[in-house]
Design a protein around this motif. Structure first.
Motif, PDB file in Angstrom:
ATOM      1  N   GLY A   1     -16.831  33.124 -35.165  1.00 24.31           N
ATOM      2  CA  GLY A   1     -18.115  33.656 -34.716  1.00 24.31           C
ATOM      3  C   GLY A   1     -19.120  32.599 -34.302  1.00 24.31           C
ATOM      4  N   TYR A   2     -18.652  31.419 -33.941  1.00 26.25           N
ATOM      5  CA  TYR A   2     -19.599  30.379 -33.512  1.00 26.25           C
ATOM      6  C   TYR A   2     -19.371  29.956 -32.061  1.00 26.25           C
ATOM      7  CZ  TYR A   2     -15.722  27.436 -35.217  1.00 26.25           C
ATOM      8  OH  TYR A   2     -14.495  26.885 -35.459  1.00 26.25           O
ATOM      9  N   CYS A   3     -18.906  30.927 -31.265  1.00 28.97           N
ATOM     10  CA  CYS A   3     -18.736  30.663 -29.834  1.00 28.97           C
ATOM     11  C   CYS A   3     -20.074  30.279 -29.198  1.00 28.97           C
ATOM     12  CB  CYS A   3     -18.167  31.909 -29.150  1.00 28.97           C
ATOM     13  SG  CYS A   3     -18.109  31.777 -27.343  1.00 28.97           S
ATOM     14  N   PHE A   4     -21.125  30.998 -29.559  1.00 20.40           N
ATOM     15  CA  PHE A   4     -22.442  30.735 -28.976  1.00 20.40           C
ATOM     16  C   PHE A   4     -22.902  29.314 -29.271  1.00 20.40           C
ATOM     17  CE2 PHE A   4     -23.712  31.806 -33.266  1.00 20.40           C
ATOM     18  CZ  PHE A   4     -24.837  31.032 -33.489  1.00 20.40           C
ATOM     19  N   LYS A   5     -22.539  28.814 -30.476  1.00 22.19           N
ATOM     20  CA  LYS A   5     -22.954  27.470 -30.855  1.00 22.19           C
ATOM     21  C   LYS A   5     -22.252  26.413 -30.009  1.00 22.19           C
ATOM     22  CE  LYS A   5     -25.496  24.844 -33.368  1.00 22.19           C
ATOM     23  NZ  LYS A   5     -26.960  24.900 -33.203  1.00 22.19           N
ATOM     24  N   LYS A   6     -20.973  26.631 -29.737  1.00 18.19           N
ATOM     25  CA  LYS A   6     -20.210  25.694 -28.899  1.00 18.19           C
ATOM     26  C   LYS A   6     -20.774  25.672 -27.478  1.00 18.19           C
ATOM     27  CE  LYS A   6     -16.774  23.801 -29.564  1.00 18.19           C
ATOM     28  NZ  LYS A   6     -16.407  22.425 -29.967  1.00 18.19           N
ATOM     29  N   ILE A   7     -21.035  26.857 -26.938  1.00 16.25           N
ATOM     30  CA  ILE A   7     -21.556  26.941 -25.571  1.00 16.25           C
ATOM     31  C   ILE A   7     -22.961  26.345 -25.503  1.00 16.25           C
ATOM     32  CG2 ILE A   7     -22.193  28.498 -23.682  1.00 16.25           C
ATOM     33  CD1 ILE A   7     -20.058  30.415 -24.719  1.00 16.25           C
ATOM     34  N   GLU A   8     -23.742  26.599 -26.541  1.00 10.18           N
ATOM     35  CA  GLU A   8     -25.101  26.068 -26.588  1.00 10.18           C
ATOM     36  C   GLU A   8     -25.086  24.538 -26.626  1.00 10.18           C
ATOM     37  OE1 GLU A   8     -28.993  27.682 -28.791  1.00 10.18           O
ATOM     38  OE2 GLU A   8     -27.504  26.837 -30.168  1.00 10.18           O
ATOM     39  N   ASN A   9     -24.192  23.947 -27.411  1.00  7.11           N
ATOM     40  CA  ASN A   9     -24.066  22.488 -27.475  1.00  7.11           C
ATOM     41  C   ASN A   9     -23.649  21.912 -26.123  1.00  7.11           C
ATOM     42  OD1 ASN A   9     -24.775  22.474 -30.167  1.00  7.11           O
ATOM     43  ND2 ASN A   9     -22.662  22.428 -30.921  1.00  7.11           N
ATOM     44  N   TYR A  10     -22.699  22.592 -25.500  1.00  3.83           N
ATOM     45  CA  TYR A  10     -22.216  22.147 -24.191  1.00  3.83           C
ATOM     46  C   TYR A  10     -23.347  22.234 -23.162  1.00  3.83           C
ATOM     47  CZ  TYR A  10     -19.021  21.655 -20.197  1.00  3.83           C
ATOM     48  OH  TYR A  10     -18.385  21.222 -19.054  1.00  3.83           O
ATOM     49  N   TYR A  11     -24.059  23.351 -23.190  1.00  5.08           N
ATOM     50  CA  TYR A  11     -25.170  23.563 -22.257  1.00  5.08           C
ATOM     51  C   TYR A  11     -26.260  22.505 -22.446  1.00  5.08           C
ATOM     52  CZ  TYR A  11     -29.552  25.614 -20.580  1.00  5.08           C
ATOM     53  OH  TYR A  11     -30.765  25.813 -19.970  1.00  5.08           O
ATOM     54  N   ASN A  12     -26.626  22.243 -23.683  1.00  3.56           N
ATOM     55  CA  ASN A  12     -27.688  21.277 -23.961  1.00  3.56           C
ATOM     56  C   ASN A  12     -27.296  19.872 -23.504  1.00  3.56           C
ATOM     57  OD1 ASN A  12     -29.470  23.127 -25.060  1.00  3.56           O
ATOM     58  ND2 ASN A  12     -28.664  22.876 -27.145  1.00  3.56           N
ATOM     59  N   PHE A  13     -26.053  19.486 -23.791  1.00  2.00           N
ATOM     60  CA  PHE A  13     -25.606  18.150 -23.381  1.00  2.00           C
ATOM     61  C   PHE A  13     -25.552  18.045 -21.856  1.00  2.00           C
ATOM     62  CE2 PHE A  13     -22.390  15.075 -22.154  1.00  2.00           C
ATOM     63  CZ  PHE A  13     -22.782  13.950 -22.872  1.00  2.00           C
ATOM     64  N   LEU A  14     -25.054  19.091 -21.216  1.00  2.00           N
ATOM     65  CA  LEU A  14     -24.880  19.069 -19.767  1.00  2.00           C
ATOM     66  C   LEU A  14     -26.211  19.089 -19.023  1.00  2.00           C
ATOM     67  CD1 LEU A  14     -22.569  19.164 -17.634  1.00  2.00           C
ATOM     68  CD2 LEU A  14     -22.854  21.643 -17.603  1.00  2.00           C
ATOM     69  N   THR A  15     -27.101  19.976 -19.427  1.00  2.00           N
ATOM     70  CA  THR A  15     -28.345  20.183 -18.673  1.00  2.00           C
ATOM     71  C   THR A  15     -29.447  19.175 -19.013  1.00  2.00           C
ATOM     72  OG1 THR A  15     -29.063  21.832 -20.295  1.00  2.00           O
ATOM     73  CG2 THR A  15     -27.950  22.640 -18.342  1.00  2.00           C
ATOM     74  N   TYR A  16     -29.352  18.559 -20.154  1.00  2.00           N
ATOM     75  CA  TYR A  16     -30.393  17.594 -20.528  1.00  2.00           C
ATOM     76  C   TYR A  16     -29.849  16.152 -20.482  1.00  2.00           C
ATOM     77  CZ  TYR A  16     -32.871  21.758 -21.986  1.00  2.00           C
ATOM     78  OH  TYR A  16     -33.480  22.985 -22.005  1.00  2.00           O
TER      79      TYR A  16
END
Length: 227
Positions: free
Chosen positions: A186-201
């Motif tokens: 149930g931590y799919c959102f956390k993985k995507i959020e980490n990926y998004y934050n690293f990629l976009t910032y």
């Protein structure tokens, strides 16, 4: 000094040298009591300067060839810089255009109704985006390495920095071996959020500050070296 100036100087020097040698040979024949001093001097000089002309032609051809090689090398250097900058801009565009996808995916993955089918599609879309980012990033690394081999000064670009960012991006991505555990935990959102934050910032800013700006600096150095 430009090629045209070099050639003009060579021709001027040859004409001056020819004049003085002609006068010198003429005087020699004249004092040798030759009845045809002028004719003999011109004949002698004609044989002498035919060899000089051959050597001069070869030298001018060498200068032109060297200048052509230098100009071609300069064009190749700028071509690599343009490609590096274009790929960095392309990457930033990809990141920017998928911001909504990531934000929507984070929101959906937090929902209680989020199911395995949605998760599978989401990760597949994510892998396509990730594949494009890795592709353009590796192109940047390759072009930096090729450019570094052509310049005789230290570039403000480092392919190793880009490789480090690629490894960091791979690390925060959903790995194949954790595909099921991420969903079940149930931590799919956390993985995507980490990926998004690293990629976009992190990576987005890195592309501008370390790649695009460095291309401008390197371009100036190459132009200065050409002079």
């Amino acid at each position: 000094m430009k090629v045209k100036e070099i050639i003009v100087n060579i021709v001027a020097v040859i004409l001056i040298v020819m004049f003085f040698i002609t006068m010198f040979v003429f005087i020699l024949f004249h004092y040798a009591n030759s009845a045809t001093a002028l004719k003999d001097s011109l004949t002698t000089l004609g044989s002498f300067f035919s060899g000089i002309a051959t050597l001069t032609t070869a030298y001018v051809a060498f200068i032109l060839y060297s200048d052509w090689r230098f100009a071609k090398k300069f064009d190749i250097q700028l071509s690599y810089l343009n490609r590096i900058q274009d790929n960095a801009i392309k990457l930033r565009s990809i990141i920017h255009s998928h911001r909504y996808f990531f934000l929507e995916s984070i929101y959906r993955s937090k929902s209680d109704s989020f199911n395995f089918k949605e998760y599978s599609k989401l990760t597949l879309d994510l892998q396509h985006i990730h594949g494009d980012i890795i592709y353009y990033s590796e192109n940047i690394v390759c072009d930096i390495e090729n450019l570094s081999s052509l310049v005789n000064f230290q570039l403000d670009l480092d392919g190793g920095d880009v490789l480090s960012k690629i490894n960091e991006l791979d690390a925060v991505n959903i790995q194949e071996e954790e595909f099921y555990s991420v969903f079940e935990g149930g931590y799919c959102f956390k993985k995507i959020e980490n990926y998004y934050n690293f990629l976009t910032y992190d990576y987005h800013d890195f592309l501008y500050s370390k790649i695009i700006k460095s291309c401008v600096i390197s371009s100036s150095l190459i132009l200065f070296a050409k002079k």
